[in-house]
Design an enzyme around this catalytic site. Structure first.
Site, short mmCIF file in Angstrom:
data_model
loop_
_atom_site.label_atom_id
_atom_site.label_comp_id
_atom_site.label_asym_id
_atom_site.label_seq_id
_atom_site.Cartn_x
_atom_site.Cartn_y
_atom_site.Cartn_z
N ASP A 32 -8.21 7.32 -19.29
CA ASP A 32 -8.76 6.16 -18.60
C ASP A 32 -9.85 5.55 -19.49
O ASP A 32 -10.91 6.15 -19.66
CB ASP A 32 -9.34 6.62 -17.26
CG ASP A 32 -9.48 5.48 -16.27
OD1 ASP A 32 -9.22 4.33 -16.64
OD2 ASP A 32 -9.85 5.76 -15.11
N ASP A 33 -9.58 4.40 -20.07
CA ASP A 33 -10.54 3.76 -20.98
C ASP A 33 -10.74 4.56 -22.27
O ASP A 33 -11.81 4.51 -22.87
CB ASP A 33 -11.92 3.54 -20.33
CG ASP A 33 -11.92 2.53 -19.20
OD1 ASP A 33 -10.88 1.89 -18.98
OD2 ASP A 33 -12.98 2.39 -18.55
N ARG A 75 -1.57 -0.17 -16.11
CA ARG A 75 -0.74 0.92 -15.56
C ARG A 75 0.54 0.35 -14.94
O ARG A 75 1.62 0.93 -15.07
CB ARG A 75 -1.54 1.72 -14.54
CG ARG A 75 -2.57 2.59 -15.22
CD ARG A 75 -3.72 2.99 -14.32
NE ARG A 75 -4.84 3.39 -15.17
CZ ARG A 75 -5.14 4.64 -15.47
NH1 ARG A 75 -4.48 5.64 -14.92
NH2 ARG A 75 -6.14 4.91 -16.29
N LYS A 124 -5.29 9.50 -11.41
CA LYS A 124 -5.56 8.13 -10.98
C LYS A 124 -4.28 7.31 -10.91
O LYS A 124 -3.62 7.10 -11.92
CB LYS A 124 -6.52 7.50 -11.98
CG LYS A 124 -6.95 6.10 -11.60
CD LYS A 124 -7.97 5.60 -12.61
CE LYS A 124 -8.50 4.23 -12.27
NZ LYS A 124 -9.49 3.79 -13.26
N HIS A 126 -3.87 3.96 -8.85
CA HIS A 126 -4.43 2.62 -9.03
C HIS A 126 -3.37 1.53 -9.17
O HIS A 126 -3.62 0.49 -9.79
CB HIS A 126 -5.38 2.59 -10.25
CG HIS A 126 -6.56 1.71 -10.05
ND1 HIS A 126 -7.31 1.20 -11.07
CD2 HIS A 126 -7.13 1.23 -8.92
CE1 HIS A 126 -8.28 0.46 -10.60
NE2 HIS A 126 -8.20 0.46 -9.28
N HIS A 182 -13.45 7.55 -18.31
CA HIS A 182 -14.00 6.35 -17.66
C HIS A 182 -15.48 6.56 -17.33
O HIS A 182 -15.89 7.67 -16.99
CB HIS A 182 -13.21 6.12 -16.37
CG HIS A 182 -13.39 4.77 -15.75
ND1 HIS A 182 -14.55 4.41 -15.09
CD2 HIS A 182 -12.57 3.70 -15.68
CE1 HIS A 182 -14.41 3.16 -14.64
NE2 HIS A 182 -13.22 2.71 -14.99
N ASP A 274 -5.03 3.45 -21.08
CA ASP A 274 -4.65 2.20 -20.40
C ASP A 274 -5.21 0.95 -21.07
O ASP A 274 -4.57 -0.10 -21.07
CB ASP A 274 -5.05 2.23 -18.91
CG ASP A 274 -6.53 2.51 -18.68
OD1 ASP A 274 -7.25 2.87 -19.64
OD2 ASP A 274 -6.98 2.35 -17.53
N ASN A 275 -6.42 1.03 -21.62
CA ASN A 275 -7.05 -0.15 -22.24
C ASN A 275 -8.18 0.31 -23.15
O ASN A 275 -8.49 1.50 -23.22
CB ASN A 275 -7.56 -1.13 -21.16
CG ASN A 275 -8.37 -0.47 -20.07
OD1 ASN A 275 -7.96 -0.46 -18.91
ND2 ASN A 275 -9.50 0.11 -20.42
N ARG A 283 -12.63 -3.15 -23.44
CA ARG A 283 -11.89 -3.41 -22.20
C ARG A 283 -12.12 -4.83 -21.68
O ARG A 283 -13.26 -5.31 -21.73
CB ARG A 283 -12.31 -2.40 -21.13
CG ARG A 283 -11.40 -2.44 -19.92
CD ARG A 283 -11.87 -1.47 -18.85
NE ARG A 283 -13.19 -1.84 -18.39
CZ ARG A 283 -14.04 -1.00 -17.81
NH1 ARG A 283 -13.71 0.25 -17.63
NH2 ARG A 283 -15.21 -1.41 -17.42
#
Ligand SMILES: *[C@@H]1O[C@H](CO)[C@@H](O)[C@H](O)[C@H]1NC(C)=O
Ligand SMILES: *[C@@H]1O[C@H](CO)[C@@H](O)[C@H](O)[C@H]1NC(C)=O
Ligand SMILES: *[C@@H]1O[C@H](CO)[C@@H](O)[C@H](O)[C@H]1NC(C)=O
Ligand SMILES: *[C@@H]1O[C@H](CO)[C@@H](O)[C@H](O)[C@H]1NC(C)=O
Ligand SMILES: *[C@@H]1O[C@H](CO)[C@@H](O)[C@H](O)[C@H]1NC(C)=O
Length: 503
Positions: A32-33, A75, A124, A126, A182, A274-275, A283
């Site tokens: 995540d991030d 995602r 996660k 989301h 994250h 994801d990013n 991001r």
């Protein structure tokens, strides 16, 4: 030569001619991030032994990109193979604003379960709605604490064990979506800016039995070019490293569970994020730091390129085709825009595991992050050259809450207001107010600091990339293809005229 008569008979019984006796599985791990803070990507300041070991059994992609630099949209794109403007997840899925994919979208978990593959998600999610993204086994923020299912690596290990113990003889697709690394300081400051204090005992949150925290100091970190080199940013990065260390140890535990269950050698393992990392230019941006992702693809059946680095330009939109290819499932033809058939624009990455492919082009599409953060952008990247189209370029670029309140950005604001040196490669005015077209050539300008869109020497490149981007927007039914500039550009895109005449 086709299968012989005996074989046909046995095939009818489902016994023979299959390439393998045991089912093949997929493990998809998403950070995540997360960024390039790992030994696998030559960052020697951080210790990530488990990612590094996975990289030695993977093809390591150096030029992998998300199509959208925001959590839920990324995602949803990853899990459908469709960019955000085509699957409908324009922004973040949570809370009342509730961005969601269109009800008719055939996602990867949906197609897999229709093909009798068992699906599981831990961590996660989301994305939604549930009818588009169903999983047979689900432990996510929807019914448990995301800190437990996304950061407590002991809990994650036990859930993977449970998933494997309850499996049947079907192939499986297991999606482990870490919430690390994250930030959490904006919503839960008591756990530290990056949740690095969570679980260390001192924060009153109890321990994570399998986690040995790796603590870094501001002097230890490698500051990426797009992060200001200031004490505040260095402390921020040091905290980020600690949460990356937790995820790395978690990845080790997850792989060990598969090994222990005897399935690792039948499993395609994919690791990505994801990013971009939650820092300025990262991001929510379609610049390199916002969209470039780590990508490791480890196939036990393709050992030829283990440990090698691929230069091919690939997209996270390629992951749905890759997983479908691994399971030999065709993508169905179906319509989600009236009667227009939808086709994936990504491709399977499996051929890259055999030989280096010549792939050079990837696309980007962003509309929102938070509901208030409307800032539509489209991009195309061909090799080192990236074109970004800022559709509403006269609006200031919106800074997301989590980046805004973080020490790095606050320090940058403070220094800017006080007229002090920022240690940053950009200035805030130009960060907020962008050009309509941005063209960068990383071969000459690795930091993407010089916009070449108005440079006559790049006029031809600009024209080619614009045409290529528009073609992809048409192919993917982008509602923004003619808006708002289509009005101004009718000469260039005559297809826009009927659309505007309809109004
Ligand atoms: C890491 O550095 C080595 C040596 O310079 C290089 O060959 C390799 O491609 C780099 N790996 C990545 C993932 O960039
Ligand atoms: C969450 O949902 C899964 C099934 O979807 C269930 O097995 C699990 O017990 C649920 N967790 C909680 C805390 O209710
Ligand atoms: C992490 O999960 C394990 C297993 O469920 C549990 O024993 C432990 O207390 C959890 N740690 C925290 C800090 O919640
Ligand atoms: C793992 O799989 C590969 C290819 O399917 C095979 O060649 C190898 O022998 C297997 N290794 C083990 C330990 O089963
Ligand atoms: C920025 O300035 C404000 C007001 O002076 C101060 O409270 C805050 O701590 C500063 N933030 C950083 C990261 O330096």
């Amino acid at each position: 030569m086709g299968p012989g008569p005996v074989c046909w008979a046995l095939l009818a019984l489902g016994l023979c001619c299959a390439h393998r006796a045991r089912p093949r599985h997929v493990l998809l791990i998403v950070a995540d991030d997360g960024g390039f803070e790992s030994g696998a990507y030559n960052n020697s300041a951080i210790a990530t032994p488990h990612l590094d070991a996975l990289a030695r059994r993977s093809l390591v992609f150096r030029n992998a990109f998300t199509s959208v630099s925001s959590c839920s949209p990324s995602r949803a794109s990853l899990l459908t193979g469709l960019p955000q403007h085509q699957n409908g997840m324009y922004g973040l899925h949570q809370d009342v604003h509730h961005f969601s994919s269109f009800p008719g979208v055939r996602s990867l978990p949906l197609l897999l379960s229709q093909a009798a593959i068992r699906t599981g998600i831990i961590g996660k999610k989301h994305v939604g709605p549930e009818t588009v993204f169903p999983f047979d086994f689900a432990h996510t923020e929807e019914n448990e604490s995301v800190l437990q299912v996304g950061r407590n690596i002991t809990r994650i290990k036990l859930l993977v064990r449970k998933f494997l113990q309850t499996r049947d003889d079907r192939p499986f697709f297991l999606y482990v979506a870490f919430h690390d690394p994250h930030r959490c300081g904006h919503s839960q400051p008591q756990y530290g800016p990056f949740c690095e204090k969570f679980g260390n005992g001192e924060s009153g949150m109890g321990r994570i039995p399998d986690w040995t925290p790796q603590i870094y100091g501001p002097q230890d970190v490698q500051v990426p070019y797009f992060v200001p080199d200031t004490p505040a940013a260095r402390a921020d990065l040091a905290a980020q490293y600690t949460t990356i260390g937790r995820m790395d140890q978690g990845i080790g535990l997850v792989l060990q569970e598969l090994q222990g269950a005897g399935v690792l050698n039948d499993t395609l393992v994919i690791f990505t994020s994801d990013n971009g990392i939650p820092f300025p230019s990262g991001r929510t941006n379609l610049y390199w730091p916002g969209v470039a992702e780590p990508l490791l693809v480890s196939s036990p059946e393709h050992r030829k390129r283990w440990g090698q680095v691929s230069e091919a330009y690939v997209s996270l939109l390629d992951l749905t085709p890759t997983v479908l290819d691994w399971f030999s499932i065709p993508y169905p033809r179906y319509a989600i825009f009236g009667s227009k058939p939808v086709q994936l624009t990504g491709r399977s990455l499996l051929p890259a595991l055999e030989a280096e492919p010549p792939w050079a082009t990837v696309f980007g599409s962003q509309s929102h992050h938070e509901v208030t953060m409307f800032y539509p952008m489209r991009s195309v990247q061909r090799g080192d050259v990236r074109l970004v189209h800022n559709l509403h370029f006269k609006m200031p670029f919106p800074i997301d809450q989590d980046v805004y309140v973080a020490p790095t950005f606050q320090d940058l604001l403070n220094r800017t207001v006080a007229g002090q040196p920022t240690g940053w490669y950009k200035d805030l005015h130009h960060y907020y107010y962008r050009e309509r077209w941005e063209l960068y050539d990383r071969s000459r300008d690795p930091r993407e600091a010089r916009n070449l869109a108005a440079d006559p020497r790049y006029a031809q490149v600009l024209g080619l990339l614009r045409a290529q981007l528009a073609k992809w927007q048409w192919e993917t039914h982008d509602p923004w293809v003619c808006a708002p500039d289509g009005v101004l550009e009718e000469k260039l895109w005559p297809q826009c005229r009927p659309l505007h005449n309809e109004l």
